[in-house]
Design a protein around this motif. Structure first.
Motif, PDB file in Angstrom:
ATOM      1  N   ARG A  45      23.590  57.525  14.838  1.00  0.00           N
ATOM      2  CA  ARG A  45      23.770  57.494  13.372  1.00  0.00           C
ATOM      3  C   ARG A  45      22.442  57.677  12.656  1.00  0.00           C
ATOM      4  N   VAL A  46      21.352  57.151  13.223  1.00  0.00           N
ATOM      5  CA  VAL A  46      20.034  57.255  12.586  1.00  0.00           C
ATOM      6  C   VAL A  46      19.340  58.566  12.946  1.00  0.00           C
ATOM      7  N   HIS A  47      19.209  58.859  14.230  1.00  0.00           N
ATOM      8  CA  HIS A  47      18.340  59.956  14.677  1.00  0.00           C
ATOM      9  C   HIS A  47      19.028  61.308  14.825  1.00  0.00           C
ATOM     10  N   SER A  48      20.330  61.323  15.110  1.00  0.00           N
ATOM     11  CA  SER A  48      21.022  62.599  15.280  1.00  0.00           C
ATOM     12  C   SER A  48      21.793  63.007  14.033  1.00  0.00           C
ATOM     13  N   LEU A  49      22.505  62.054  13.451  1.00  0.00           N
ATOM     14  CA  LEU A  49      23.394  62.374  12.334  1.00  0.00           C
ATOM     15  C   LEU A  49      22.782  62.087  10.970  1.00  0.00           C
ATOM     16  N   GLY A  50      21.817  61.151  10.919  1.00  0.00           N
ATOM     17  CA  GLY A  50      21.165  60.815   9.656  1.00  0.00           C
ATOM     18  C   GLY A  50      22.058  60.077   8.678  1.00  0.00           C
ATOM     19  N   THR A  51      23.097  59.413   9.169  1.00  0.00           N
ATOM     20  CA  THR A  51      24.015  58.693   8.288  1.00  0.00           C
ATOM     21  C   THR A  51      23.592  57.249   8.044  1.00  0.00           C
ATOM     22  N   GLN A  52      22.549  56.806   8.727  1.00  0.00           N
ATOM     23  CA  GLN A  52      22.009  55.466   8.548  1.00  0.00           C
ATOM     24  C   GLN A  52      20.494  55.586   8.528  1.00  0.00           C
ATOM     25  N   GLU A  53      19.840  54.675   7.790  1.00  0.00           N
ATOM     26  CA  GLU A  53      18.408  54.820   7.558  1.00  0.00           C
ATOM     27  C   GLU A  53      17.528  54.428   8.734  1.00  0.00           C
ATOM     28  N   ARG A  54      17.841  53.317   9.419  1.00  0.00           N
ATOM     29  CA  ARG A  54      17.015  52.890  10.541  1.00  0.00           C
ATOM     30  C   ARG A  54      17.835  52.063  11.519  1.00  0.00           C
ATOM     31  N   CYS A  55      17.321  51.957  12.732  1.00  0.00           N
ATOM     32  CA  CYS A  55      18.010  51.213  13.783  1.00  0.00           C
ATOM     33  C   CYS A  55      17.815  49.711  13.583  1.00  0.00           C
ATOM     34  N   ASP A  56      18.770  48.934  14.092  1.00  0.00           N
ATOM     35  CA  ASP A  56      18.716  47.477  13.974  1.00  0.00           C
ATOM     36  C   ASP A  56      17.793  46.824  14.988  1.00  0.00           C
ATOM     37  N   ASP A  57      17.576  47.490  16.132  1.00  0.00           N
ATOM     38  CA  ASP A  57      16.840  46.850  17.221  1.00  0.00           C
ATOM     39  C   ASP A  57      15.569  47.618  17.566  1.00  0.00           C
ATOM     40  N   ASP A  58      14.940  47.262  18.660  1.00  0.00           N
ATOM     41  CA  ASP A  58      13.719  47.938  19.119  1.00  0.00           C
ATOM     42  C   ASP A  58      14.076  49.300  19.692  1.00  0.00           C
ATOM     43  N   CYS A  59      14.010  50.299  18.874  1.00  0.00           N
ATOM     44  CA  CYS A  59      14.407  51.646  19.261  1.00  0.00           C
ATOM     45  C   CYS A  59      13.161  52.472  19.588  1.00  0.00           C
ATOM     46  N   PRO A  60      13.085  53.032  20.788  1.00  0.00           N
ATOM     47  CA  PRO A  60      11.911  53.834  21.139  1.00  0.00           C
ATOM     48  C   PRO A  60      11.761  55.067  20.248  1.00  0.00           C
ATOM     49  N   ASP A  61      12.862  55.612  19.752  1.00  0.00           N
ATOM     50  CA  ASP A  61      12.780  56.762  18.847  1.00  0.00           C
ATOM     51  C   ASP A  61      12.133  56.373  17.525  1.00  0.00           C
ATOM     52  N   CYS A  62      12.453  55.187  17.011  1.00  0.00           N
ATOM     53  CA  CYS A  62      11.844  54.713  15.760  1.00  0.00           C
ATOM     54  C   CYS A  62      10.340  54.493  15.965  1.00  0.00           C
ATOM     55  N   GLU A  63       9.978  53.903  17.110  1.00  0.00           N
ATOM     56  CA  GLU A  63       8.564  53.647  17.394  1.00  0.00           C
ATOM     57  C   GLU A  63       7.782  54.951  17.534  1.00  0.00           C
ATOM     58  N   ASP A  64       8.384  55.957  18.155  1.00  0.00           N
ATOM     59  CA  ASP A  64       7.727  57.266  18.323  1.00  0.00           C
ATOM     60  C   ASP A  64       7.464  57.962  16.995  1.00  0.00           C
ATOM     61  N   HIS A  65       8.324  57.705  16.025  1.00  0.00           N
ATOM     62  CA  HIS A  65       8.178  58.345  14.721  1.00  0.00           C
ATOM     63  C   HIS A  65       7.504  57.438  13.685  1.00  0.00           C
ATOM     64  N   GLY A  66       7.029  56.266  14.118  1.00  0.00           N
ATOM     65  CA  GLY A  66       6.361  55.350  13.203  1.00  0.00           C
ATOM     66  C   GLY A  66       7.320  54.639  12.267  1.00  0.00           C
ATOM     67  N   ASP A  67       8.615  54.616  12.622  1.00  0.00           N
ATOM     68  CA  ASP A  67       9.614  53.980  11.772  1.00  0.00           C
ATOM     69  C   ASP A  67       9.867  52.526  12.162  1.00  0.00           C
ATOM     70  N   GLY A  68       9.435  52.127  13.361  1.00  0.00           N
ATOM     71  CA  GLY A  68       9.790  50.816  13.884  1.00  0.00           C
ATOM     72  C   GLY A  68       8.903  49.722  13.437  1.00  0.00           C
TER      73      GLY A  68
END
Length: 68
Positions: A45-68
């Motif tokens: 929902r966050v990284h592929s579809l963009g229907t949600q702004e950010r992940c609820d947990d420790d997401c490696p994709d968020c950390e890689d993009h500086g979002d975490g």
């Protein structure tokens, strides 16, 4: 791809969600012995579809993009 029997897998990316199929609180469907969610997982929902702004947990994709 990694599928896990008796565990819910994302219906979009097919990744295991770490939730036993019997404990999942939502709509699912089966393909043989594998259970999938009817809705995409949080990461999809966050990284592929963009229907949600950010992940609820420790997401490696968020950390890689500086979002975490």
């Amino acid at each position: 791809m990694l599928y896990r029997e008796n565990e819910v897998n994302c219906g979009h990316c097919h990744e295991p969600q770490g939730i036993p199929a019997d404990d999942h609180n939502g709509e699912t469907y089966k393909d043989g012995e594998v259970t999938f969610t009817s809705e995409p997982c949080m990461r999809c929902r966050v990284h592929s579809l963009g229907t949600q702004e950010r992940c609820d947990d420790d997401c490696p994709d968020c950390e890689d993009h500086g979002d975490g």
